[in-house]
Design a protein around this motif. Structure first.
Motif, PDB file in Angstrom:
ATOM      1  N   ALA A 365       0.549  -1.027   0.186  1.00 29.02           N
ATOM      2  CA  ALA A 365       0.455   0.145  -0.376  1.00 29.02           C
ATOM      3  C   ALA A 365       0.599   1.233  -0.202  1.00 29.02           C
ATOM      4  CB  ALA A 365      -0.971  -0.313   1.231  1.00 29.02           C
ATOM      5  N   THR A 366       1.558   1.688   0.926  1.00 23.25           N
ATOM      6  CA  THR A 366       2.553   2.620   1.219  1.00 23.25           C
ATOM      7  C   THR A 366       3.718   2.519   0.179  1.00 23.25           C
ATOM      8  OG1 THR A 366       3.958   1.468   2.455  1.00 23.25           O
ATOM      9  CG2 THR A 366       2.478   2.253   3.082  1.00 23.25           C
ATOM     10  N   SER A 367       4.087   1.714  -0.645  1.00 21.91           N
ATOM     11  CA  SER A 367       4.898   2.149  -2.424  1.00 21.91           C
ATOM     12  C   SER A 367       4.071   2.682  -3.221  1.00 21.91           C
ATOM     13  CB  SER A 367       5.914   0.554  -1.790  1.00 21.91           C
ATOM     14  OG  SER A 367       5.140   0.268  -1.972  1.00 21.91           O
ATOM     15  N   SER A 368       3.174   1.735  -3.255  1.00 23.41           N
ATOM     16  CA  SER A 368       1.617   2.110  -4.288  1.00 23.41           C
ATOM     17  C   SER A 368       1.851   3.848  -4.191  1.00 23.41           C
ATOM     18  CB  SER A 368       0.627   0.703  -4.202  1.00 23.41           C
ATOM     19  OG  SER A 368       1.622  -0.388  -4.724  1.00 23.41           O
ATOM     20  N   LEU A 369       1.512   4.233  -3.277  1.00 20.16           N
ATOM     21  CA  LEU A 369       0.455   5.144  -2.715  1.00 20.16           C
ATOM     22  C   LEU A 369       1.944   6.231  -3.232  1.00 20.16           C
ATOM     23  CD1 LEU A 369      -0.842   7.701  -1.573  1.00 20.16           C
ATOM     24  CD2 LEU A 369      -0.079   7.046   0.468  1.00 20.16           C
ATOM     25  N   GLN A 370       3.140   5.796  -2.660  1.00 20.52           N
ATOM     26  CA  GLN A 370       4.751   6.475  -3.458  1.00 20.52           C
ATOM     27  C   GLN A 370       4.831   6.483  -4.424  1.00 20.52           C
ATOM     28  OE1 GLN A 370       8.329   5.385  -1.350  1.00 20.52           O
ATOM     29  NE2 GLN A 370       9.664   7.356  -2.699  1.00 20.52           N
ATOM     30  N   GLY A 371       4.029   5.435  -5.510  1.00 17.77           N
ATOM     31  CA  GLY A 371       4.490   5.574  -7.382  1.00 17.77           C
ATOM     32  C   GLY A 371       2.812   6.756  -7.501  1.00 17.77           C
ATOM     33  N   TRP A 372       1.957   6.534  -7.168  1.00 14.54           N
ATOM     34  CA  TRP A 372       1.110   7.437  -7.684  1.00 14.54           C
ATOM     35  C   TRP A 372       1.286   8.928  -7.134  1.00 14.54           C
ATOM     36  CZ3 TRP A 372      -1.671   5.297 -10.979  1.00 14.54           C
ATOM     37  CH2 TRP A 372      -2.283   3.921 -11.234  1.00 14.54           C
TER      38      TRP A 372
END
Length: 421
Positions: A365-372
């Protein structure tokens, strides 16, 4: 009445105001974007400058009220009240009422061109319908009432944490900052463009019957009635008749087939909805998880029109903080960019909404949010948590913002609306 001196150039004063007058003051000050103490200061100053007291104000049931005024103003006010043989409570009430009278309710801002927001993603299950409904509800809320809104700096904190710390991004609820603001008061039409009818069902509507009229018929050039006759109002008590829904019909499963025989099919949705546009400030389309001809028509409908400012209409992309959303995003943006090039039109991205976010799910979740967040253009304009209130609202078929108006999801929907206003 007491007026102890406070640090700085203002002093605290304590008096009484009737509850109804205090509420009017609170709302009107927010509508004009001024602090309550500034409004009271201006009201007292104007009242003191009058030749005599104004008409009496009903102060029955007055309760404790405190504010901060410039040093010396309260003493001047006390002297003038005594000269006019008016009690301090009555004089303060007259001052507040005078400020309200000279600062009337501002008009709701109406766009010159009806805004068209296309809520989309080729992937199903990301919550496009929930975002469509929540955004529309937030835009339609009463401009004469205050509603809890997550301030933009709260979202900025979350996103900066994700960008700077990656997997250590703080949960949304730990940095939530809320203030009470007037609703936008917009006239909103929600268009259920998905044959699965999720938006219609979630808002307590009835899908249109297969043997009747539908948006599909109008797009295919075979209308059976006026499209206005199909529109229904959503929870008038909560939204004052400003929020409407164009229900879906299962016949939309056949829309791509029917559009294949229509000339200028990319403009089919625009032709169908054009007669309704003058009735609304914003039209929000809940798109199906599809990359077919119907999606082409939806994207084209959200294009920037002549005389329209960039960023007023366009595509709002809903994603989740996980890998499959990223794959679907690539497919969607490719389709939009191809349509831009093929038809030579401007199609704006209004932003990305990361929905159903829960940092407790860890690295994914947190790494994907950073990707967005790293995409930058379009930027992340909304972060909506995965909380129970939305699911409960769907279960009871009520709008989220009337079912749980103070929930974190409702507060986040209002923040999203203000990012897009």
């Amino acid at each position: 009445m007491s007026a102890p001196t406070s640090p700085g150039d203002r002093e605290k004063v304590v008096s009484k105001l009737p509850t109804w007058l205090r509420q009017h003051l609170k709302v009107r000050a927010a509508q004009h974007g001024v602090e309550i103490q500034t409004a009271v200061e201006e009201g007292i100053s104007a009242w003191c400058d009058l030749a005599s007291a104004t008409g009496a104000v009903d102060t029955a049931g007055a309760d404790s009220f405190s504010t901060f005024l410039p040093e010396g103003q309260w003493e001047q006010f006390r002297e003038i009240s005594a000269d006019r043989k008016v009690s301090l409570i009555q004089g303060l009430a007259q001052s507040v009422q005078l400020w309200l009278d000279t600062n009337p309710v501002p008009d709701v801002e109406r766009p010159e061109v009806t805004r068209r927001i296309i809520v989309c993603n080729q992937k199903g299950g990301v919550g496009k319908t929930a975002i469509t409904a929540g955004l529309g509800e937030a835009l339609a809320e009463d401009a004469g009432s205050l509603h809890p809104v997550r301030v933009s700096k709260a979202l900025t904190k979350v996103l900066k944490a994700a960008e700077a710390q990656g997997t250590d991004a703080e949960p949304e609820d730990k940095v939530l900052e809320v203030e009470n603001l007037p609703g936008p008061g917009q006239r909103v039409l929600l268009v259920d463009f998905d044959p699965q009818c999720h938006l219609t069902n979630q808002l307590g509507g009835e899908p249109l019957p297969m043997n009747g009229d539908s948006l599909t018929n109008h797009m295919a050039g075979d209308p059976k009635s006026d499209l206005r006759d199909l529109v229904v109002s959503v929870d008038d008590e909560a939204f004052g008749g400003r929020l409407h829904l164009l229900p879906a019909c299962n016949d939309a499963f056949l829309l791509d087939v029917r559009l294949s025989a229509v000339r200028a099919r990319e403009a089919a949705l625009e032709r169908a909805l054009a007669p309704l546009e003058s009735d609304y400030d914003v039209i929000i389309v809940d798109c199906p998880p599809s990359l077919g001809l119907s999606m082409d028509a939806a994207v084209y409908y959200g294009r920037r029109r002549d005389g329209e400012k960039p960023g007023q209409s366009g595509a709002l992309v809903v994603v989740q903080a996980e890998d499959s959303s990223a794959d679907a995003y690539e497919l969607l943006t490719t389709q939009i960019d191809d349509l831009r090039d093929d038809l030579q039109v401007d199609i704006d991205y209004l932003g990305i909404v990361v929905n159903l976010y829960d940092s407790r799910r860890g690295y994914i979740a947190t790494s994907s949010l950073q990707g967005w967040v790293d995409i930058k253009d379009p930027k992340v304009v909304g972060l909506i948590g995965d909380l129970k209130e939305q699911k409960e609202a769907v279960r009871v078929k009520k709008p989220l913002l009337s079912y749980a108006p103070r929930s974190q999801q409702a507060v986040g929907m209002r923040a999203l609306a203000r990012e897009l206003v």
